[in-house]
Structures are given as structure tokens and as C-alpha cells.
Design an enzyme around this catalytic site. Sequence first.
Site, PDB file in Angstrom:
ATOM      1  N   GLU A  25       0.829  -1.348  -0.087  1.00 31.56           N
ATOM      2  CA  GLU A  25       0.043   0.084  -0.016  1.00 31.56           C
ATOM      3  C   GLU A  25       0.872   1.353  -0.028  1.00 31.56           C
ATOM      4  O   GLU A  25       2.062   1.223   0.499  1.00 31.56           O
ATOM      5  CB  GLU A  25      -1.008   0.044   1.172  1.00 31.56           C
ATOM      6  N   LYS A 160      -2.596  -2.137  15.755  1.00 31.99           N
ATOM      7  CA  LYS A 160      -2.013  -1.267  16.828  1.00 31.99           C
ATOM      8  C   LYS A 160      -2.961  -1.030  18.018  1.00 31.99           C
ATOM      9  O   LYS A 160      -4.318  -0.886  17.789  1.00 31.99           O
ATOM     10  CB  LYS A 160      -1.604   0.271  16.395  1.00 31.99           C
TER      11      LYS A 160
END
Length: 304
Positions: A25, A160
Site C-alpha cells: 500500500e 495497533k
Amino acid sequence: MNTQVVINEEVKNALANKQAVVALESTIISHGMPYPQNVATALKVEQAVRDAGAIPATIGIIAGRLTAGLSHEEIEHMGKQGEAVMKCSRRDLPFVVAKKKDGATTVASTMIIAQLAGIRFFATGGVGGVHRKATETMDISADLQELAKTNVAVISAGVKSILDIGLTLEYLETMGVPVIGYQTDIFPAFYTRSSNFGVDFSLDDPMEIAALLKAKWELKLDGGALIANPIPKDFSMEPEYINGLIDQAILEAEQKGIKGKALTPFLLSRVESLSKGKSLVSNIELVIANAKLASKIALAYAKL
Ligand code: PSU
Ligand code: MN
């Protein structure tokens, strides 16, 4: 209007010959890391894919053209422009294409373009998910919906703890997205190898993961899978330390009223600067590890 995906020659040949191709990406380049480390990392990650025997295709949007396989110059451009390049998720694609703008693709939009190009494997760092306090803010990344409908497997180091990991996993369960732990029973939290949550399936061999994906897609169960690869031991961080910094970054975002698409990039850059660059080293290494694993899965899939 030109809505065809521009696929570079090398990637086109690899796909035609049923060789392993791994998508990467570009939001991680423009919004996920500072310049010039972002560009250096993007090139290192491509090299890691090559070293593992697959072909990399970094995805992004150049002057409105959806592109699978950015050139080194285009990667440099994305990295140098940083947050000046528009961060594009699913909802942003028609605007950027119609306006012929440059765009950095998130996990969601990279999956969309990968699928249009015929690429089924995609390595990144962390995916977006359900934010903490989402029950009030409704901030749920479009990445999760995309995993539910687009046939691309995403290899990440988990999510995360800027996110609510438990709610993220609940959402994925509801949407029918398999969460696979690579050589682990525990869902990893990006900087750390563990969290308080398990995975749905623990698989030790890339061939087993490839077989699961083959079964899913042969069954016409649309959507991807999330393959969680714990950060390499040497680069994992102390949970107390990194979670303290994350809590501080979240507090600052609340105080500043930062929300919407700006929230994730703000938290990423605050954690990076609060750790004085230490988290960046971990971030770089885990993306490289994910690129290697994605390559192995893609190679295994090509043999099935
Ligand atoms: N989480 C990370 N690193 C990232 C991102 C998320 O640890 O680089 C980026 C990815 O591009 C992801 C996007 O798809 O942020 C999610 O943004 P949002 O939460 O606005 O959907
Ligand atoms: Mn969001």
C-alpha cells in the site's frame, strides 16, 4: 473516463504466468512514516518480496490513474509529498479518479485495486479497525468492511492498540472475516507480539494458509482474511512503554478534537515522535517480515 488499472509490465507478465505477486500500500508511505525513511522502507519492502521469489506491486493513484506497480520515482513522489497526497479509502476513489489527482491508498483501497488487477495477496504493517470509544464516535475503519467483501488476503502484524482490539476482532467475526495467527494462538498488537485476545485459527505453515484461502474462494465466500504475523522478537517493544505512549497520543487527539480520516495518521506520527523514533525501527522491520510471509503464502498458493 479511464478507470482501467494501470499495471506495470513486470507485474502484468507475472500475473499472466501465474507467478506470485504481492501488493503493497501507499498510505503507509505518505501518511504512515516520515520522509525519507518512508521511501527507503518502501523500496526495502519491495526488495524483500523479490528476495523471497515473488513480484512486488506497490499500489497508488497517479493523476487519477489507479496503478498497480508504482515506479521508484512514483514511490519517491508519494513519500516526499507525504500528507500533501490525499489519503484515499474506498469512498475517496471516485473523487480522485474524476479529478485526476494523486492518491495514497489505504488497506481498503489497495485491496480494491489489487482485486481489479488480479492480485490476491497484500502485505502491510497494521490495518485500520474499530477505534477506542467507537460506541460514541462510530469511528470504524473502512478497512474492515473491505476485508468482508474483497477477495484479497491481508498480511499484517495485527492491529495497533490505538484501536480497540477486542471490538475490532468482534467486528471481523460479524463480517465473516477469518483471522489467522501465523505460528501463534495470540492476536499480535503490532509493536508487541501479544494482546489479550486470541486468533480464530493458528496455522504454522504458509502452505496451510494458502490452502485455507483456496478453500474460502472456491466456496465463493467473498472477502479476504486477516493474517496476523507477530513482529520479529528482536524488534518487539515493551508493552507498558509503547501502550503508555499510545494512551498519551490518544489523549492529545481528543484534546485537539482530531477525528475522521485525520485521526489514524495523527496517532501514528505522535507515537513515532513520542518514542523518539524507536517505534519507527520496529515498524519498518515488521513490514519487511510481513512482506516475506506474504510472498511465501503467494508462492504456496501458486503451487496449489
Ligand atoms: N495503521 C497502521 N499503519 C498505517 C495505517 C493504519 O498501523 O499506515 C494506515 C493504513 O493505510 C490503513 C489506514 O488502511 O491507516 C486506516 O486509516 P483509517 O483508520 O482512517 O481507516
Ligand atoms: Mn476512521
